[in-house]
Write an enzyme that holds these catalytic residues in place. Sequence first.
Site, mmCIF file in Angstrom:
data_model
loop_
_atom_site.group_PDB
_atom_site.id
_atom_site.type_symbol
_atom_site.label_atom_id
_atom_site.label_comp_id
_atom_site.label_asym_id
_atom_site.label_seq_id
_atom_site.Cartn_x
_atom_site.Cartn_y
_atom_site.Cartn_z
ATOM 1 N N GLU A 1 -3.443 -4.449 -2.793
ATOM 2 C CA GLU A 1 -4.020 -5.347 -3.806
ATOM 3 C C GLU A 1 -4.120 -4.652 -5.159
ATOM 4 O O GLU A 1 -3.742 -5.193 -6.195
ATOM 5 C CB GLU A 1 -5.432 -5.805 -3.391
ATOM 6 C CG GLU A 1 -5.487 -6.605 -2.116
ATOM 7 C CD GLU A 1 -5.675 -5.743 -0.867
ATOM 8 O OE1 GLU A 1 -5.099 -4.629 -0.801
ATOM 9 O OE2 GLU A 1 -6.405 -6.190 0.033
ATOM 10 N N CYS B 1 -4.325 0.872 -2.131
ATOM 11 C CA CYS B 1 -4.220 -0.403 -1.413
ATOM 12 C C CYS B 1 -3.188 -1.315 -2.076
ATOM 13 O O CYS B 1 -2.929 -1.218 -3.281
ATOM 14 C CB CYS B 1 -5.562 -1.128 -1.430
ATOM 15 S SG CYS B 1 -6.815 -0.369 -0.418
ATOM 16 N N CYS C 1 -10.417 -4.777 0.825
ATOM 17 C CA CYS C 1 -11.510 -3.818 1.015
ATOM 18 C C CYS C 1 -12.474 -3.918 -0.177
ATOM 19 O O CYS C 1 -12.183 -4.576 -1.182
ATOM 20 C CB CYS C 1 -10.955 -2.400 1.142
ATOM 21 S SG CYS C 1 -10.428 -1.682 -0.420
ATOM 22 N N GLU D 1 0.477 5.341 0.788
ATOM 23 C CA GLU D 1 -0.399 6.409 1.303
ATOM 24 C C GLU D 1 0.117 7.776 0.895
ATOM 25 O O GLU D 1 1.268 7.946 0.488
ATOM 26 C CB GLU D 1 -0.490 6.294 2.829
ATOM 27 C CG GLU D 1 -1.113 4.980 3.249
ATOM 28 C CD GLU D 1 -1.330 4.854 4.745
ATOM 29 O OE1 GLU D 1 -0.780 5.677 5.515
ATOM 30 O OE2 GLU D 1 -2.042 3.920 5.139
ATOM 31 N N CYS E 1 -11.059 -2.996 -3.640
ATOM 32 C CA CYS E 1 -10.150 -4.022 -4.175
ATOM 33 C C CYS E 1 -10.925 -5.254 -4.633
ATOM 34 O O CYS E 1 -10.574 -5.890 -5.626
ATOM 35 C CB CYS E 1 -9.107 -4.403 -3.137
ATOM 36 S SG CYS E 1 -7.946 -3.050 -2.819
ATOM 37 N N ASN F 1 0.836 -1.212 0.000
ATOM 38 C CA ASN F 1 0.000 0.000 0.000
ATOM 39 C C ASN F 1 0.871 1.262 0.000
ATOM 40 O O ASN F 1 1.986 1.269 0.535
ATOM 41 C CB ASN F 1 -0.984 0.006 1.185
ATOM 42 C CG ASN F 1 -0.341 -0.110 2.536
ATOM 43 O OD1 ASN F 1 0.708 -0.711 2.699
ATOM 44 N ND2 ASN F 1 -0.976 0.475 3.533
HETATM 45 N N1 THU Z 1 -5.350 -1.222 2.762
HETATM 46 C C1 THU Z 1 -4.873 -2.071 1.807
HETATM 47 O O1 THU Z 1 -3.741 -1.928 1.325
HETATM 48 N N2 THU Z 1 -5.686 -3.078 1.413
HETATM 49 C C2 THU Z 1 -6.946 -3.290 1.864
HETATM 50 O O2 THU Z 1 -7.652 -4.141 1.352
HETATM 51 C C3 THU Z 1 -7.444 -2.505 2.983
HETATM 52 C C4 THU Z 1 -6.651 -1.321 3.362
HETATM 53 C C5 THU Z 1 -4.497 -0.111 3.177
HETATM 54 C C6 THU Z 1 -5.012 1.258 2.779
HETATM 55 C C7 THU Z 1 -4.364 2.137 3.796
HETATM 56 O O3 THU Z 1 -3.069 2.487 3.333
HETATM 57 C C8 THU Z 1 -4.219 1.248 5.024
HETATM 58 O O4 THU Z 1 -4.379 -0.085 4.575
HETATM 59 C C9 THU Z 1 -5.227 1.541 6.132
HETATM 60 O O5 THU Z 1 -6.518 1.508 5.639
#
Ligand code: THU
Length: 160
Positions: A75, A73, A112, A64, A115, A62
């Site tokens: 995925e 994310c 999530c 940010e 994704c 991920n």
């Molecule tokens: N995140 C993912 O990388 N994948 C998911 O399916 C859920 C959330 C990340 C997004 C963000 O950078 C952190 O987790 C907190 O939500």
Amino acid sequence: MKELEIKIPIQVFDSMDELEPKDRELLELAKKSVEKSHAPYSQFHVGAAVRLEDGQMIGGANHENAAYPMCLCAERSVLAAAHTSSPKTRVETIAITATTPSRTISEPISPCGACRQVILEFEDRFDSDMRIIMQGETGPIYILKSGKDIMPLSFGRMQL
Ligand code: THU
């Protein structure tokens, strides 16, 4: 009135030792990919890895941004990388895991909603399922045979 019930078949493994070598290798790459996570805001470091039909494995994490909605994310990041490197090659399996400094994550990390939608689009495009392997830092490993299992009643190309 009648009631419909949706059941999700999930294979549950107690440890990585129980996995087939190919799946263990992919989950190991997802765990290694956690190191590539850029998550200074949530401190939630997610790693993902995909295995393509030709055997190629790609890892991602991920990413940010201070403008929070732009967060990407793991995925979607790894699926975009797979598509960029081999757009015509089917993604067989995706593995997902995460770590965070405040606790040991012992529950499987599940994609999530956004994704899940992207996973479905890949399945639809190649007319085939994508297996999903999920684990926290420790704890049980879940294997699902398709993104459709975690996205019932989905919206897709067929509705357009
Ligand atoms: N995140 C993912 O990388 N994948 C998911 O399916 C859920 C959330 C990340 C997004 C963000 O950078 C952190 O987790 C907190 O939500």
